[in-house]
Motif scaffolding. Sequence first.
Motif, PDB file in Angstrom:
ATOM      1  N   ARG A  14      62.161  35.483  11.918  1.00  0.00           N
ATOM      2  CA  ARG A  14      60.817  35.555  12.498  1.00  0.00           C
ATOM      3  C   ARG A  14      59.889  36.201  11.463  1.00  0.00           C
ATOM      4  NH1 ARG A  14      58.356  36.387  17.808  1.00  0.00           N
ATOM      5  NH2 ARG A  14      60.431  36.211  18.706  1.00  0.00           N
ATOM      6  N   TYR A  15      58.765  35.535  11.199  1.00  0.00           N
ATOM      7  CA  TYR A  15      57.755  36.068  10.295  1.00  0.00           C
ATOM      8  C   TYR A  15      56.521  36.440  11.113  1.00  0.00           C
ATOM      9  CZ  TYR A  15      60.421  34.276   6.316  1.00  0.00           C
ATOM     10  OH  TYR A  15      61.402  34.030   5.388  1.00  0.00           O
ATOM     11  N   PRO A  16      55.847  37.543  10.761  1.00  0.00           N
ATOM     12  CA  PRO A  16      54.631  37.913  11.498  1.00  0.00           C
ATOM     13  C   PRO A  16      53.532  36.887  11.244  1.00  0.00           C
ATOM     14  CG  PRO A  16      54.961  39.382   9.628  1.00  0.00           C
ATOM     15  CD  PRO A  16      56.170  38.478   9.702  1.00  0.00           C
ATOM     16  N   HIS A  17      52.714  36.667  12.254  1.00  0.00           N
ATOM     17  CA  HIS A  17      51.657  35.665  12.119  1.00  0.00           C
ATOM     18  C   HIS A  17      50.660  36.062  11.037  1.00  0.00           C
ATOM     19  CE1 HIS A  17      49.946  38.506  15.047  1.00  0.00           C
ATOM     20  NE2 HIS A  17      48.779  38.154  14.561  1.00  0.00           N
ATOM     21  N   GLU A  18      50.078  35.052  10.435  1.00  0.00           N
ATOM     22  CA  GLU A  18      49.084  35.234   9.387  1.00  0.00           C
ATOM     23  C   GLU A  18      47.731  35.521  10.032  1.00  0.00           C
ATOM     24  OE1 GLU A  18      49.717  34.412   5.896  1.00  0.00           O
ATOM     25  OE2 GLU A  18      51.838  34.361   6.424  1.00  0.00           O
ATOM     26  N   GLN A  22      47.717  32.767  15.935  1.00  0.00           N
ATOM     27  CA  GLN A  22      47.945  33.451  17.200  1.00  0.00           C
ATOM     28  C   GLN A  22      49.386  33.882  17.411  1.00  0.00           C
ATOM     29  OE1 GLN A  22      46.548  30.711  20.109  1.00  0.00           O
ATOM     30  NE2 GLN A  22      44.407  31.216  19.766  1.00  0.00           N
ATOM     31  N   HIS A  23      50.333  33.221  16.761  1.00  0.00           N
ATOM     32  CA  HIS A  23      51.741  33.457  17.051  1.00  0.00           C
ATOM     33  C   HIS A  23      52.530  33.709  15.776  1.00  0.00           C
ATOM     34  CE1 HIS A  23      50.928  32.043  21.100  1.00  0.00           C
ATOM     35  NE2 HIS A  23      50.351  30.979  20.568  1.00  0.00           N
ATOM     36  N   ASP A  24      53.586  34.504  15.915  1.00  0.00           N
ATOM     37  CA  ASP A  24      54.550  34.618  14.831  1.00  0.00           C
ATOM     38  C   ASP A  24      55.182  33.249  14.630  1.00  0.00           C
ATOM     39  OD1 ASP A  24      53.974  37.306  14.848  1.00  0.00           O
ATOM     40  OD2 ASP A  24      55.877  37.910  15.751  1.00  0.00           O
ATOM     41  N   TYR A  25      55.820  33.072  13.510  1.00  0.00           N
ATOM     42  CA  TYR A  25      56.491  31.802  13.267  1.00  0.00           C
ATOM     43  C   TYR A  25      57.894  32.067  12.748  1.00  0.00           C
ATOM     44  CZ  TYR A  25      54.866  32.675   8.473  1.00  0.00           C
ATOM     45  OH  TYR A  25      54.611  33.239   7.257  1.00  0.00           O
ATOM     46  N   LEU A  63      56.982  27.197   5.746  1.00  0.00           N
ATOM     47  CA  LEU A  63      57.210  26.599   4.432  1.00  0.00           C
ATOM     48  C   LEU A  63      56.122  26.998   3.438  1.00  0.00           C
ATOM     49  CD1 LEU A  63      58.528  23.149   3.576  1.00  0.00           C
ATOM     50  CD2 LEU A  63      56.580  24.040   2.368  1.00  0.00           C
ATOM     51  N   LEU A  64      54.874  26.757   3.729  1.00  0.00           N
ATOM     52  CA  LEU A  64      53.819  27.080   2.770  1.00  0.00           C
ATOM     53  C   LEU A  64      53.607  28.585   2.595  1.00  0.00           C
ATOM     54  CD1 LEU A  64      51.097  24.312   3.107  1.00  0.00           C
ATOM     55  CD2 LEU A  64      52.456  24.893   1.123  1.00  0.00           C
ATOM     56  N   PRO A  65      53.462  29.370   3.673  1.00  0.00           N
ATOM     57  CA  PRO A  65      53.258  30.799   3.437  1.00  0.00           C
ATOM     58  C   PRO A  65      54.409  31.475   2.689  1.00  0.00           C
ATOM     59  CG  PRO A  65      52.744  30.264   5.712  1.00  0.00           C
ATOM     60  CD  PRO A  65      53.344  29.038   5.084  1.00  0.00           C
TER      61      PRO A  65
END
Length: 131
Positions: A14-18, A22-25, A63-65
């Motif tokens: 789980r990554y924190p949202h940018e 609105q949501h973590d990813y 993928l991109l972040p």
Amino acid sequence: QPVNVDIRHCKIKRYPHEAGEQHDYFWYEIVEPLPDGIGMVICDGPPTGIHGIANNAPMRMGLLPVAQASLRPNVKILMDDYLKPEQDKVIRSWQNRWDLSIEVAREKSYPAGWTDSNWTQPYAIVTVPQP
């Protein structure tokens, strides 16, 4: 010209949202650094609905972040199952941050024994000029 392929087996993280999201990813946990100058990525996972993660979670968002520092300009990302709502959500989020071009493609020559019903979701080729 030689081609290098890097295949890894990674856990889901789980990554924190940018900012602006609105949501973590969720995406793969990258333990060892990715090689520099990646020119093509096949994005066919992680699948939705795994490990107790909600089916609508944007699983491919990372993928991109996560990998952007290793991607070369004009990288091509083949996004499988492009018309599924969760993939559309990922592409729209990326479009808010990066200048993307998107080409929708669909394979018309099926493997022996396959029919159109086996191959229902087109893929998209996403080009990112400056990741």
